[in-house]
Design a protein around this motif. Structure first.
Motif, PDB file in Angstrom:
ATOM      1  N   ALA A  23       0.971  -1.257  -0.071  1.00 22.39           N
ATOM      2  CA  ALA A  23      -0.106  -0.029  -0.227  1.00 22.39           C
ATOM      3  C   ALA A  23       0.986   1.136  -0.039  1.00 22.39           C
ATOM      4  N   GLU A  24       1.800   1.407   0.769  1.00 18.44           N
ATOM      5  CA  GLU A  24       2.878   2.451   0.910  1.00 18.44           C
ATOM      6  C   GLU A  24       3.530   2.778  -0.646  1.00 18.44           C
ATOM      7  N   TYR A  25       3.892   1.709  -1.154  1.00 14.20           N
ATOM      8  CA  TYR A  25       4.388   1.953  -2.428  1.00 14.20           C
ATOM      9  C   TYR A  25       3.352   2.452  -3.539  1.00 14.20           C
ATOM     10  N   LEU A  26       2.125   1.856  -3.407  1.00 10.81           N
ATOM     11  CA  LEU A  26       1.219   2.208  -4.453  1.00 10.81           C
ATOM     12  C   LEU A  26       0.830   3.726  -4.094  1.00 10.81           C
ATOM     13  N   PHE A  27       0.390   4.031  -2.496  1.00  9.96           N
ATOM     14  CA  PHE A  27       0.088   5.216  -2.527  1.00  9.96           C
ATOM     15  C   PHE A  27       0.984   6.182  -2.802  1.00  9.96           C
ATOM     16  N   SER A  28       2.398   6.105  -2.493  1.00 11.09           N
ATOM     17  CA  SER A  28       3.523   6.964  -3.038  1.00 11.09           C
ATOM     18  C   SER A  28       3.622   7.045  -4.317  1.00 11.09           C
ATOM     19  N   LYS A  29       3.079   6.205  -5.234  1.00 11.77           N
ATOM     20  CA  LYS A  29       3.189   6.414  -6.908  1.00 11.77           C
ATOM     21  C   LYS A  29       1.985   7.193  -7.248  1.00 11.77           C
ATOM     22  N   ARG A  30       0.594   6.743  -6.822  1.00 13.11           N
ATOM     23  CA  ARG A  30      -0.586   7.218  -7.120  1.00 13.11           C
ATOM     24  C   ARG A  30      -1.236   8.080  -6.388  1.00 13.11           C
ATOM     25  N   GLY A  31      -0.935   8.413  -5.224  1.00 11.23           N
ATOM     26  CA  GLY A  31      -2.011   8.995  -4.290  1.00 11.23           C
ATOM     27  C   GLY A  31      -2.913   8.412  -3.653  1.00 11.23           C
ATOM     28  N   PHE A  32      -3.609   9.021  -2.732  1.00  6.52           N
ATOM     29  CA  PHE A  32      -4.509   8.150  -2.129  1.00  6.52           C
ATOM     30  C   PHE A  32      -5.606   7.810  -3.124  1.00  6.52           C
ATOM     31  N   TYR A  33      -6.131   8.744  -4.032  1.00  4.10           N
ATOM     32  CA  TYR A  33      -7.411   8.492  -4.929  1.00  4.10           C
ATOM     33  C   TYR A  33      -7.027   7.701  -5.945  1.00  4.10           C
ATOM     34  N   GLY A  34      -5.762   7.412  -6.089  1.00  2.00           N
ATOM     35  CA  GLY A  34      -5.484   6.646  -7.370  1.00  2.00           C
ATOM     36  C   GLY A  34      -5.277   4.922  -6.986  1.00  2.00           C
ATOM     37  N   VAL A  39      11.849  26.439   3.140  1.00  2.00           N
ATOM     38  CA  VAL A  39      12.704  25.079   3.419  1.00  2.00           C
ATOM     39  C   VAL A  39      11.876  23.834   3.223  1.00  2.00           C
ATOM     40  N   SER A  40      10.660  23.765   3.725  1.00  2.00           N
ATOM     41  CA  SER A  40       9.694  22.957   3.670  1.00  2.00           C
ATOM     42  C   SER A  40       9.340  22.574   2.325  1.00  2.00           C
ATOM     43  N   GLY A  41       9.067  23.553   1.461  1.00  2.00           N
ATOM     44  CA  GLY A  41       8.766  23.148   0.039  1.00  2.00           C
ATOM     45  C   GLY A  41       9.837  22.426  -0.605  1.00  2.00           C
ATOM     46  N   ALA A  42      11.030  22.878  -0.624  1.00  2.00           N
ATOM     47  CA  ALA A  42      12.290  22.414  -1.130  1.00  2.00           C
ATOM     48  C   ALA A  42      12.497  21.059  -0.657  1.00  2.00           C
ATOM     49  N   LEU A  43      12.241  20.835   0.697  1.00  2.00           N
ATOM     50  CA  LEU A  43      12.408  19.261   1.190  1.00  2.00           C
ATOM     51  C   LEU A  43      11.354  18.622   0.581  1.00  2.00           C
ATOM     52  N   MET A  44      10.102  19.022   0.595  1.00  2.00           N
ATOM     53  CA  MET A  44       8.987  17.962   0.154  1.00  2.00           C
ATOM     54  C   MET A  44       9.569  17.737  -1.529  1.00  2.00           C
ATOM     55  N   LEU A  45       9.894  18.788  -2.294  1.00  2.00           N
ATOM     56  CA  LEU A  45       9.932  18.343  -3.742  1.00  2.00           C
ATOM     57  C   LEU A  45      11.008  17.330  -3.758  1.00  2.00           C
ATOM     58  N   THR A  46      12.205  17.468  -2.841  1.00  2.00           N
ATOM     59  CA  THR A  46      13.320  16.488  -2.992  1.00  2.00           C
ATOM     60  C   THR A  46      12.797  15.287  -2.636  1.00  2.00           C
ATOM     61  N   LEU A  47      11.899  15.090  -1.628  1.00  3.88           N
ATOM     62  CA  LEU A  47      11.528  13.680  -1.186  1.00  3.88           C
ATOM     63  C   LEU A  47      10.550  13.046  -2.093  1.00  3.88           C
ATOM     64  N   ALA A  48       9.902  14.080  -3.061  1.00  5.74           N
ATOM     65  CA  ALA A  48       8.981  13.420  -3.816  1.00  5.74           C
ATOM     66  C   ALA A  48       9.627  12.709  -4.829  1.00  5.74           C
ATOM     67  N   ARG A  49      10.915  13.199  -5.422  1.00  5.48           N
ATOM     68  CA  ARG A  49      11.535  12.436  -6.605  1.00  5.48           C
ATOM     69  C   ARG A  49      10.959  12.545  -7.654  1.00  5.48           C
ATOM     70  N   THR A  50      10.462  13.535  -8.010  1.00  2.00           N
ATOM     71  CA  THR A  50       9.607  13.690  -9.363  1.00  2.00           C
ATOM     72  C   THR A  50      10.340  13.495 -10.616  1.00  2.00           C
TER      73      THR A  50
END
Length: 231
Positions: free
Chosen positions: A29-40, A177-188
């Motif tokens: 579930a963690e893998y799928l949620f991280s890729k598609r989001g909650f609604y996906g 700082v939070s915005g930059a960190l979240m973008l980094t963690l997202a690995r887009t």
């Protein structure tokens, strides 16, 4: 299946089997949620990924939201607790003279360490955190429940490092700082394409070497400008 594997499974208690099943469900579930989001993601998607019938998920979790909450609850408290401990230790070692770069380095390095050392599971977990943080629907509530105390602890130390800086500028600085960190963690992968492969979204060591210093310069620039405005 080998005789050894069969013997091992026979020796498992029901509690152990249940724990193992739940762990597999949460990982998937963690893998799928991280890729598609909650609604996906649907419970059937998770069940298919685990290789079980979806009714098993209903046995363990009341609905998809309960599963999502269980996934998020595995890692967020660990990240928050490690950060809080690191910030407390840093302030103690600083002996009343904390610096912006020192405080930010401690705050940021905690998640980078988890990323680098924790493997794919932590990468998925923190990517999911980035998604939640950017959700206006329920992100503020979830992030607030887990992370507000440690963020306010960081703000407290930054105020000591920048005693003449307006409080609002310190909060805005954290926002950036939070915005930059979240973008980094997202690995887009966007920086990979923009730089034609020169920079990699998953090169967390490269980010670690730069982010705290970069953001520190921003804090000082804003605060110094505001000081000049005040004369």
């Amino acid at each position: 299946m080998s005789t050894e594997t069969k013997t091992k499974r026979k020796r498992q208690t029901k509690a152990e089997q249940r724990a193992e099943s739940i762990e597999q469900i949460l990982d998937t579930a963690e893998y799928l949620f991280s890729k598609r989001g909650f609604y996906g993601v649907t419970l059937k998607d998770v069940a298919k990924g685990v290789g079980v019938h979806h009714t098993l998920l209903n046995y363990y979790f009341a609905d998809k939201k309960a599963l999502f909450d269980a996934v998020f609850d595995r890692r967020a408290p660990v990240s928050s607790a490690r950060r809080m401990m690191a910030l407390d230790e840093y302030e103690k070692d600083a002996k009343g003279k904390p610096t912006v770069e020192g405080a930010l380095g401690v705050f940021l390095d905690t998640d980078f360490d988890l990323y680098i050392e924790g493997g794919d599971e932590w990468k998925n977990g923190l990517a999911l955190t980035a998604q939640v943080a950017n959700s206006p629907e329920w992100g503020p509530e979830i992030m607030g429940n887990y992370f507000d105390p440690v963020v306010l602890r960081l703000i407290e130390i930054l105020k000591k490092a920048l005693p003449d800086c307006p409080e609002e500028d310190i909060f805005w600085g954290y926002h950036f700082v939070s915005g930059a960190l979240m973008l980094t963690l997202a690995r887009t992968g966007r920086i990979d394409r923009l730089s034609d492969g020169l920079c990699k979204s998953d090169d967390f060591e490269a980010v670690r070497q730069r982010m705290a210093r970069f953001m520190t310069a921003g804090f000082h620039a804003i605060c110094e400008e505001r000081a000049r405005e005040r004369g």
